[in-house]
Scaffold this motif. Sequence first.
Motif, PDB file in Angstrom:
ATOM      1  N   ALA A   1       0.421  -1.060   0.310  1.00 44.04           N
ATOM      2  CA  ALA A   1      -0.045  -0.194   0.115  1.00 44.04           C
ATOM      3  C   ALA A   1       0.637   0.942  -0.315  1.00 44.04           C
ATOM      4  O   ALA A   1       0.602   1.923  -0.350  1.00 44.04           O
ATOM      5  CB  ALA A   1      -0.826  -0.054   1.014  1.00 44.04           C
TER       6      ALA A   1
ATOM      7  N   ASN B   1      -1.056   2.947 -10.811  1.00 40.70           N
ATOM      8  CA  ASN B   1      -2.427   3.292  -9.631  1.00 40.70           C
ATOM      9  C   ASN B   1      -2.947   3.913 -10.259  1.00 40.70           C
ATOM     10  O   ASN B   1      -4.765   3.987 -10.289  1.00 40.70           O
ATOM     11  CB  ASN B   1      -1.290   3.562  -8.257  1.00 40.70           C
ATOM     12  CG  ASN B   1      -0.572   1.871  -7.915  1.00 40.70           C
ATOM     13  OD1 ASN B   1       0.567   1.865  -7.471  1.00 40.70           O
ATOM     14  ND2 ASN B   1      -0.926   1.046  -7.675  1.00 40.70           N
TER      15      ASN B   1
ATOM     16  N   VAL C   1      -8.383  -3.241  -2.053  1.00 39.34           N
ATOM     17  CA  VAL C   1      -8.754  -2.159  -0.785  1.00 39.34           C
ATOM     18  C   VAL C   1      -7.057  -1.693  -2.047  1.00 39.34           C
ATOM     19  O   VAL C   1      -6.838  -0.288  -2.166  1.00 39.34           O
ATOM     20  CB  VAL C   1      -8.352  -1.913   0.645  1.00 39.34           C
ATOM     21  CG1 VAL C   1      -7.425  -0.330   0.599  1.00 39.34           C
ATOM     22  CG2 VAL C   1      -9.140  -2.450   1.339  1.00 39.34           C
TER      23      VAL C   1
ATOM     24  N   GLY D   1      -5.612   2.433  -2.164  1.00 39.66           N
ATOM     25  CA  GLY D   1      -6.608   3.014  -1.553  1.00 39.66           C
ATOM     26  C   GLY D   1      -6.330   4.824  -1.902  1.00 39.66           C
ATOM     27  O   GLY D   1      -7.336   5.317  -1.239  1.00 39.66           O
TER      28      GLY D   1
ATOM     29  N   GLU E   1      -8.898   5.136  -4.344  1.00 38.49           N
ATOM     30  CA  GLU E   1     -10.320   5.005  -4.943  1.00 38.49           C
ATOM     31  C   GLU E   1     -11.526   5.045  -3.015  1.00 38.49           C
ATOM     32  O   GLU E   1     -12.206   6.543  -4.063  1.00 38.49           O
ATOM     33  CB  GLU E   1     -10.696   4.224  -5.564  1.00 38.49           C
ATOM     34  CG  GLU E   1      -9.406   3.117  -6.822  1.00 38.49           C
ATOM     35  CD  GLU E   1      -8.344   2.667  -6.777  1.00 38.49           C
ATOM     36  OE1 GLU E   1      -8.507   2.496  -5.613  1.00 38.49           O
ATOM     37  OE2 GLU E   1      -8.167   2.075  -7.688  1.00 38.49           O
ATOM     38  N   PRO E   2     -10.849   5.071  -2.558  1.00 40.84           N
ATOM     39  CA  PRO E   2     -12.074   5.745  -1.476  1.00 40.84           C
ATOM     40  C   PRO E   2     -11.450   6.821  -1.040  1.00 40.84           C
ATOM     41  O   PRO E   2     -12.662   7.561  -0.794  1.00 40.84           O
ATOM     42  CB  PRO E   2     -11.741   4.310  -0.389  1.00 40.84           C
ATOM     43  CG  PRO E   2     -10.795   3.424  -0.762  1.00 40.84           C
ATOM     44  CD  PRO E   2     -10.415   4.231  -2.177  1.00 40.84           C
ATOM     45  N   ILE E   3     -10.403   7.445  -0.916  1.00 43.03           N
ATOM     46  CA  ILE E   3      -9.994   8.804  -0.259  1.00 43.03           C
ATOM     47  C   ILE E   3     -10.986   9.560  -1.592  1.00 43.03           C
ATOM     48  O   ILE E   3     -11.471  10.394  -1.237  1.00 43.03           O
ATOM     49  CB  ILE E   3      -8.468   9.007  -0.312  1.00 43.03           C
ATOM     50  CG1 ILE E   3      -7.513   7.996   0.879  1.00 43.03           C
ATOM     51  CG2 ILE E   3      -8.347  10.501  -0.671  1.00 43.03           C
ATOM     52  CD1 ILE E   3      -6.578   7.850   1.089  1.00 43.03           C
TER      53      ILE E   3
ATOM     54  N   THR F   1     -15.043  -0.559   1.969  1.00 44.35           N
ATOM     55  CA  THR F   1     -13.969  -1.084   1.470  1.00 44.35           C
ATOM     56  C   THR F   1     -14.057  -2.785   1.788  1.00 44.35           C
ATOM     57  O   THR F   1     -14.149  -3.014   3.141  1.00 44.35           O
ATOM     58  CB  THR F   1     -12.859  -0.434   1.849  1.00 44.35           C
ATOM     59  OG1 THR F   1     -12.234  -0.199   3.308  1.00 44.35           O
ATOM     60  CG2 THR F   1     -12.486   0.988   1.361  1.00 44.35           C
TER      61      THR F   1
ATOM     62  N   ASP G   1     -12.162  -6.864   1.758  1.00 48.08           N
ATOM     63  CA  ASP G   1     -10.635  -7.207   0.872  1.00 48.08           C
ATOM     64  C   ASP G   1     -10.649  -8.962   2.543  1.00 48.08           C
ATOM     65  O   ASP G   1     -10.862  -8.497   3.295  1.00 48.08           O
ATOM     66  CB  ASP G   1      -9.218  -6.522   1.298  1.00 48.08           C
ATOM     67  CG  ASP G   1      -8.102  -6.776   0.704  1.00 48.08           C
ATOM     68  OD1 ASP G   1      -8.531  -5.890  -0.325  1.00 48.08           O
ATOM     69  OD2 ASP G   1      -7.545  -7.778   0.976  1.00 48.08           O
TER      70      ASP G   1
ATOM     71  N   PHE H   1      -4.848  -4.300   4.899  1.00 44.65           N
ATOM     72  CA  PHE H   1      -5.359  -3.160   3.844  1.00 44.65           C
ATOM     73  C   PHE H   1      -6.256  -2.273   5.253  1.00 44.65           C
ATOM     74  O   PHE H   1      -6.157  -1.377   4.174  1.00 44.65           O
ATOM     75  CB  PHE H   1      -5.847  -3.787   2.526  1.00 44.65           C
ATOM     76  CG  PHE H   1      -4.640  -4.183   1.838  1.00 44.65           C
ATOM     77  CD1 PHE H   1      -4.266  -3.139   1.465  1.00 44.65           C
ATOM     78  CD2 PHE H   1      -4.638  -5.543   1.543  1.00 44.65           C
ATOM     79  CE1 PHE H   1      -3.037  -3.461   0.640  1.00 44.65           C
ATOM     80  CE2 PHE H   1      -4.068  -5.494   0.566  1.00 44.65           C
ATOM     81  CZ  PHE H   1      -2.620  -4.900  -0.090  1.00 44.65           C
TER      82      PHE H   1
ATOM     83  N   PRO I   1      -9.414  -2.858   6.297  1.00 46.74           N
ATOM     84  CA  PRO I   1     -10.811  -2.575   5.286  1.00 46.74           C
ATOM     85  C   PRO I   1     -12.330  -2.222   5.936  1.00 46.74           C
ATOM     86  O   PRO I   1     -11.601  -2.403   7.156  1.00 46.74           O
ATOM     87  CB  PRO I   1     -10.755  -3.933   3.888  1.00 46.74           C
ATOM     88  CG  PRO I   1     -10.211  -4.846   4.312  1.00 46.74           C
ATOM     89  CD  PRO I   1      -8.814  -4.108   5.407  1.00 46.74           C
TER      90      PRO I   1
END
Length: 152
Positions: A16, A23, A47, A50, A52-54, A66, A68, A73, A75
Motif C-alpha cells: 500500500a 495505480n 483495497v 487505497g 479510490e476510497p479517498i 471497503t 478485502d 489493508f 478494510p
Amino acid sequence: MAFEPQKMPEAAADYAQRFSLTNFINAYYQVRDILAYEPRRVLLVGVGVGIEPILLREKFGLDVTTMDIDDGFAPDHVGSVHAMPMFGDADFDVAVASHVLEHLPWSQFDAALGELARVARHAVVYLPYGGKHLELRLIYAQRAHEAALACH
C-alpha cells in the motif's frame, strides 16, 4: 473441499505504500466508471493502495465501504468476494472489483460474479489485460476523446 482465499504474499502495508502510474490510471478509470452510475453507496472489493476510497469519499462525498481478504489493508470488512454474507441484497448502488477476480480459482468465478450482482444494482469488474496495452488520449476543441490500442 471448501475454498479458502489466500492473502497476497507481500505485506499489505508494504504494498500500500508503493504508488505507481498504473495505480493512478486505474483509480482514474474506476472513479470515472463509478460516477457514471450516479451512486450514493459504493462497495470497493480489494483495497490496493487505497486511492479510490479517498477520492470517492473526500472529493465526491460518497458513502464508500471497503472489503478485502487481507486485514493488513485496513478494510471496513474482511472477507472474500466469492461469499459476502455481511451485505444484504442491493445494499450498494455500485460494487467494484478491480484486479481481484483473477486471484480466485476458476471454480469460484461464478460465485464471485453472483455475489457482486447480489449486493449492488451495478457491478464493475476490471481484469488484467493480456499483452501490451497502449492508451491514447486525443484532445481537440476542448473535448477529450479516449481510445485504446492493443499492441502485440
